[in-house]
Design a protein around this motif. Structure first.
Motif, PDB file in Angstrom:
ATOM      1  N   GLU A 190      32.638  40.836  39.398  1.00 15.92           N
ATOM      2  CA  GLU A 190      31.197  40.029  39.321  1.00 15.92           C
ATOM      3  C   GLU A 190      30.895  39.021  38.344  1.00 15.92           C
ATOM      4  O   GLU A 190      30.332  38.261  38.342  1.00 15.92           O
ATOM      5  CB  GLU A 190      30.227  41.164  39.259  1.00 15.92           C
ATOM      6  N   ARG A 191      31.849  39.123  37.470  1.00 16.88           N
ATOM      7  CA  ARG A 191      31.771  38.292  36.231  1.00 16.88           C
ATOM      8  C   ARG A 191      32.401  36.964  36.159  1.00 16.88           C
ATOM      9  O   ARG A 191      32.515  36.081  35.211  1.00 16.88           O
ATOM     10  CB  ARG A 191      31.846  38.858  34.796  1.00 16.88           C
ATOM     11  N   ARG A 192      33.081  36.579  37.317  1.00 16.59           N
ATOM     12  CA  ARG A 192      33.799  35.547  37.280  1.00 16.59           C
ATOM     13  C   ARG A 192      33.701  34.858  38.662  1.00 16.59           C
ATOM     14  O   ARG A 192      32.881  35.479  39.594  1.00 16.59           O
ATOM     15  CB  ARG A 192      35.375  35.782  37.152  1.00 16.59           C
ATOM     16  N   SER A 193      34.140  33.350  38.858  1.00 11.19           N
ATOM     17  CA  SER A 193      33.850  32.772  40.206  1.00 11.19           C
ATOM     18  C   SER A 193      34.954  32.912  41.049  1.00 11.19           C
ATOM     19  O   SER A 193      36.168  33.123  40.586  1.00 11.19           O
ATOM     20  CB  SER A 193      33.555  31.467  39.690  1.00 11.19           C
ATOM     21  N   TRP A 194      34.952  32.973  42.274  1.00  7.09           N
ATOM     22  CA  TRP A 194      35.967  33.058  43.272  1.00  7.09           C
ATOM     23  C   TRP A 194      36.002  32.131  44.288  1.00  7.09           C
ATOM     24  O   TRP A 194      36.059  32.074  45.439  1.00  7.09           O
ATOM     25  CB  TRP A 194      35.951  34.292  43.918  1.00  7.09           C
ATOM     26  N   PRO A 195      36.254  30.859  43.847  1.00  8.99           N
ATOM     27  CA  PRO A 195      36.520  29.553  44.729  1.00  8.99           C
ATOM     28  C   PRO A 195      37.700  29.765  45.662  1.00  8.99           C
ATOM     29  O   PRO A 195      38.770  30.242  45.080  1.00  8.99           O
ATOM     30  CB  PRO A 195      36.665  28.304  43.623  1.00  8.99           C
ATOM     31  N   GLY A 196      37.448  29.501  46.762  1.00 10.42           N
ATOM     32  CA  GLY A 196      38.490  29.544  47.929  1.00 10.42           C
ATOM     33  C   GLY A 196      39.071  30.826  48.246  1.00 10.42           C
ATOM     34  O   GLY A 196      40.042  31.239  48.952  1.00 10.42           O
ATOM     35  N   VAL A 197      38.053  31.898  48.335  1.00 11.39           N
ATOM     36  CA  VAL A 197      38.335  33.314  48.465  1.00 11.39           C
ATOM     37  C   VAL A 197      37.094  33.609  49.443  1.00 11.39           C
ATOM     38  O   VAL A 197      35.964  33.623  49.283  1.00 11.39           O
ATOM     39  CB  VAL A 197      37.947  34.117  47.248  1.00 11.39           C
ATOM     40  N   ALA A 198      37.779  34.598  50.321  1.00 13.81           N
ATOM     41  CA  ALA A 198      36.761  35.052  51.446  1.00 13.81           C
ATOM     42  C   ALA A 198      36.084  36.451  51.070  1.00 13.81           C
ATOM     43  O   ALA A 198      35.039  36.844  51.200  1.00 13.81           O
ATOM     44  CB  ALA A 198      37.386  35.130  52.779  1.00 13.81           C
ATOM     45  N   GLY A 199      37.146  37.293  50.282  1.00 13.65           N
ATOM     46  CA  GLY A 199      36.787  38.822  49.966  1.00 13.65           C
ATOM     47  C   GLY A 199      37.348  39.131  48.979  1.00 13.65           C
ATOM     48  O   GLY A 199      38.676  38.733  48.657  1.00 13.65           O
ATOM     49  N   VAL A 200      37.101  39.982  48.182  1.00 12.77           N
ATOM     50  CA  VAL A 200      37.553  40.784  46.950  1.00 12.77           C
ATOM     51  C   VAL A 200      37.371  42.197  47.108  1.00 12.77           C
ATOM     52  O   VAL A 200      36.032  42.754  47.173  1.00 12.77           O
ATOM     53  CB  VAL A 200      37.066  40.379  45.599  1.00 12.77           C
ATOM     54  N   GLU A 201      38.298  43.154  47.089  1.00  9.09           N
ATOM     55  CA  GLU A 201      38.224  44.632  46.984  1.00  9.09           C
ATOM     56  C   GLU A 201      38.488  45.067  45.483  1.00  9.09           C
ATOM     57  O   GLU A 201      39.985  44.620  45.260  1.00  9.09           O
ATOM     58  CB  GLU A 201      39.026  45.084  48.054  1.00  9.09           C
ATOM     59  N   VAL A 202      37.898  45.563  44.796  1.00  2.09           N
ATOM     60  CA  VAL A 202      38.312  46.431  43.467  1.00  2.09           C
ATOM     61  C   VAL A 202      38.707  47.800  43.944  1.00  2.09           C
ATOM     62  O   VAL A 202      37.543  48.540  44.295  1.00  2.09           O
ATOM     63  CB  VAL A 202      37.129  45.980  42.547  1.00  2.09           C
ATOM     64  N   ILE A 203      39.548  48.210  43.203  1.00  2.00           N
ATOM     65  CA  ILE A 203      39.955  49.655  43.428  1.00  2.00           C
ATOM     66  C   ILE A 203      40.291  50.344  42.140  1.00  2.00           C
ATOM     67  O   ILE A 203      40.890  49.820  41.320  1.00  2.00           O
ATOM     68  CB  ILE A 203      41.299  49.813  44.119  1.00  2.00           C
ATOM     69  N   ALA A 204      39.583  51.251  41.641  1.00  4.14           N
ATOM     70  CA  ALA A 204      39.615  51.988  40.357  1.00  4.14           C
ATOM     71  C   ALA A 204      40.025  53.395  40.803  1.00  4.14           C
ATOM     72  O   ALA A 204      39.076  54.299  41.156  1.00  4.14           O
ATOM     73  CB  ALA A 204      38.448  52.114  39.656  1.00  4.14           C
ATOM     74  N   ALA A 205      41.422  53.806  40.646  1.00 12.11           N
ATOM     75  CA  ALA A 205      41.805  55.063  41.181  1.00 12.11           C
ATOM     76  C   ALA A 205      41.223  56.297  40.404  1.00 12.11           C
ATOM     77  O   ALA A 205      40.746  56.116  39.249  1.00 12.11           O
ATOM     78  CB  ALA A 205      43.447  55.416  41.015  1.00 12.11           C
ATOM     79  N   SER A 206      41.238  57.523  41.083  1.00 14.75           N
ATOM     80  CA  SER A 206      40.498  58.648  40.455  1.00 14.75           C
ATOM     81  C   SER A 206      41.682  59.297  39.899  1.00 14.75           C
ATOM     82  O   SER A 206      42.660  59.725  40.385  1.00 14.75           O
ATOM     83  CB  SER A 206      39.935  59.563  41.442  1.00 14.75           C
ATOM     84  N   GLY A 207      41.438  59.702  38.549  1.00 13.72           N
ATOM     85  CA  GLY A 207      42.579  60.520  37.897  1.00 13.72           C
ATOM     86  C   GLY A 207      43.742  59.935  37.115  1.00 13.72           C
ATOM     87  O   GLY A 207      44.729  60.504  36.574  1.00 13.72           O
ATOM     88  N   SER A 208      43.624  58.424  37.483  1.00 13.51           N
ATOM     89  CA  SER A 208      44.837  57.673  36.604  1.00 13.51           C
ATOM     90  C   SER A 208      43.894  56.391  36.480  1.00 13.51           C
ATOM     91  O   SER A 208      43.015  56.094  36.557  1.00 13.51           O
ATOM     92  CB  SER A 208      46.021  57.524  37.862  1.00 13.51           C
TER      93      SER A 208
END
Length: 442
Positions: A190-208
């Motif tokens: 959320e703290r950066r700009s995403w020109p030329g991008v339609a979507g961003v998924e952020v994944i933070a695994a559980s347990g690792s």
């Protein structure tokens, strides 16, 4: 048309002029499916967001025309508040803003009561089942915040990341998400700009410590991937907008930890988003079916193999588990996750087709199914019944779809025995259920 635009109110010849924007006072009656409560205005039902049962509110119409049977609205002013009302912990959980959370204005206990009422109503209305339901609190998130380990963000025309309004394609830019897990926020999307991008998924695994960012670029003639620099080390994957992803740099998968072992989950592959969900559901499913050594079990819509592994342990080397999944990426992960179990057979196919093509006379004592939100459907239910299982465990993320399928099971001679419901999506209207079905005595 810009991606952040929303349809302007227009008149429909079949329904008359639009009422969008009109305001009126209303008394809220009961909760409804989908994060709404029901009120009435001039004899017409109004489905109101940001309200609670028993409240007197000022409702502003968000969808509807003069000739419609019902309207949708937001509660923009609370005249008489429910004792269950609290101030939403997130500034974006308000009328006209982010549509990701439905119940931030209610206490966690009240949220679970609302969800229980919805499950009860859907069971009775769609399946004729009267059942008292209790929604169990998810471990580790008593305040309902900081739990979502996978967040799909949208990006507006200015390159700002955000989430969509309720029932809209319009994007609300955000700086932080209150229900996102700490690992998601650490990535700093959320703290950066995403020109030329339609979507961003952020994944933070559980347990690792694994983190991944799936970036779906806007269509471009050169097809180039935007340069991605994040606040912490992450794998960066190129998304295709259809749930698939290819590695750009870093690991192409994350390691999730649940049920006492580590699981490979590639890119945007399906995994429960609450850190406790995989353990909670796995335990509930295995308890419901009580699989025995030597039995044959089927795990339908098996994903990366969570339930199949537990079933394999229960039926032992003399038993068999047939795991069915149509998603190629999930099948590849399941082959790795289940490679130590010789008694597991993985079938890459649609569930309805796999059931139809089962060998003549094939039966399974145990069936587990975890279908998509739309449910299994009549054909799949009929195919399951032909296997003559002694017990079925149905994992459902939508109570309406579950109720419809329970009605189909009843037609096939199977009845609801027990039902557990879990609050694995706090602050939203979503609820996860595990239903145990057995052959009807009559």
């Amino acid at each position: 048309m810009p991606r952040t635009s929303s349809p302007r109110p227009v008149s429909r010849p079949d329904a008359g002029p639009s009422l969008v924007g009109e305001r009126f006072e209303a008394t809220v009656e009961r909760v409804a499916h989908g994060g709404f409560c029901v009120a009435r205005h001039e004899g017409r039902a109004v489905f109101v967001r940001h309200a609670l049962p028993g409240e007197r509110v000022v409702a502003q119409v968000t969808e509807g025309h003069t000739g419609d049977r019902y309207l949708r609205a937001d509660a923009v002013e609370i005249l008489d508040a429910s004792p269950d009302r609290v101030e939403a912990p997130c500034e974006y959980a308000a009328p006209g803003r982010c549509g990701g959370c439905d119940w931030q204005h209610a206490t966690p206990d009240a949220q679970r009561r609302l969800k229980a009422a919805v499950v009860e109503e859907q069971l009775f209305r769609l399946a004729g089942i009267e059942r008292k339901v209790e929604v169990e609190e998810a471990p580790g998130t008593p305040d309902g915040l900081g739990w979502r380990t996978r967040v799909q963000f949208a990006v507006d025309d200015a390159g700002r990341i955000g989430l969509r309004k309720s029932r809209s394609h319009e994007i609300v830019p955000i700086e932080t998400c209150a229900i996102a897990a700490p690992g998601v926020e650490e990535v700093g999307a959320e703290r950066r700009s995403w020109p030329g991008v339609a979507g961003v998924e952020v994944i933070a695994a559980s347990g690792s410590s694994d983190r991944a960012v799936v970036v779906t670029p806007l269509p471009k003639p050169d097809g180039r991937m935007p340069i991605v620099e994040m606040d912490v080390p992450v794998a960066v994957l190129r998304g295709d907008g259809q749930g698939g992803a290819a590695r750009v740099h870093g690991r192409a998968q994350v390691r999730e930890v649940a049920a006492g072992r580590t699981w490979k989950v590639s890119g945007s592959g399906f995994w429960q988003v609450h850190p406790a969900a995989a353990d909670v559901l796995n335990e509930a499913v295995l308890e419901a079916v009580e699989a025995r050594p030597g039995e044959t079990a089927m795990d339908l819509y098996c994903g990366v193999g969570l339930f199949a592994a537990g079933l394999a342990e229960a039926v032992g080397e003399d038993g068999e588990v047939v795991a069915v999944e149509s998603d190629k990426g999930a099948v590849e992960d399941a082959l790795v996750n289940l490679e130590s179990y010789d008694q597991v057979v993985i079938v890459e196919d649609r569930v309805d087709k796999a059931l139809k093509d089962a060998p003549e006379g094939f039966e399974a004592e145990v069936v587990v199914l975890d279908p998509p939100r739309s449910g299994a459907g009549k054909k799949v239910v009929a195919g399951i019944a032909e296997l003559r299982p002694r017990v079925v465990a149905y994992v459902a993320c939508d109570p309406a779809a579950l109720a419809r399928d329970l009605a189909y099971f009843a037609e096939q001679g199977y009845e609801l025995d027990t039902l557990r419901a879990f609050d694995l999506f706090p602050m939203t209207h979503h609820v996860e259920c595990v239903a145990r079905l057995v052959r009807s005595a009559r």
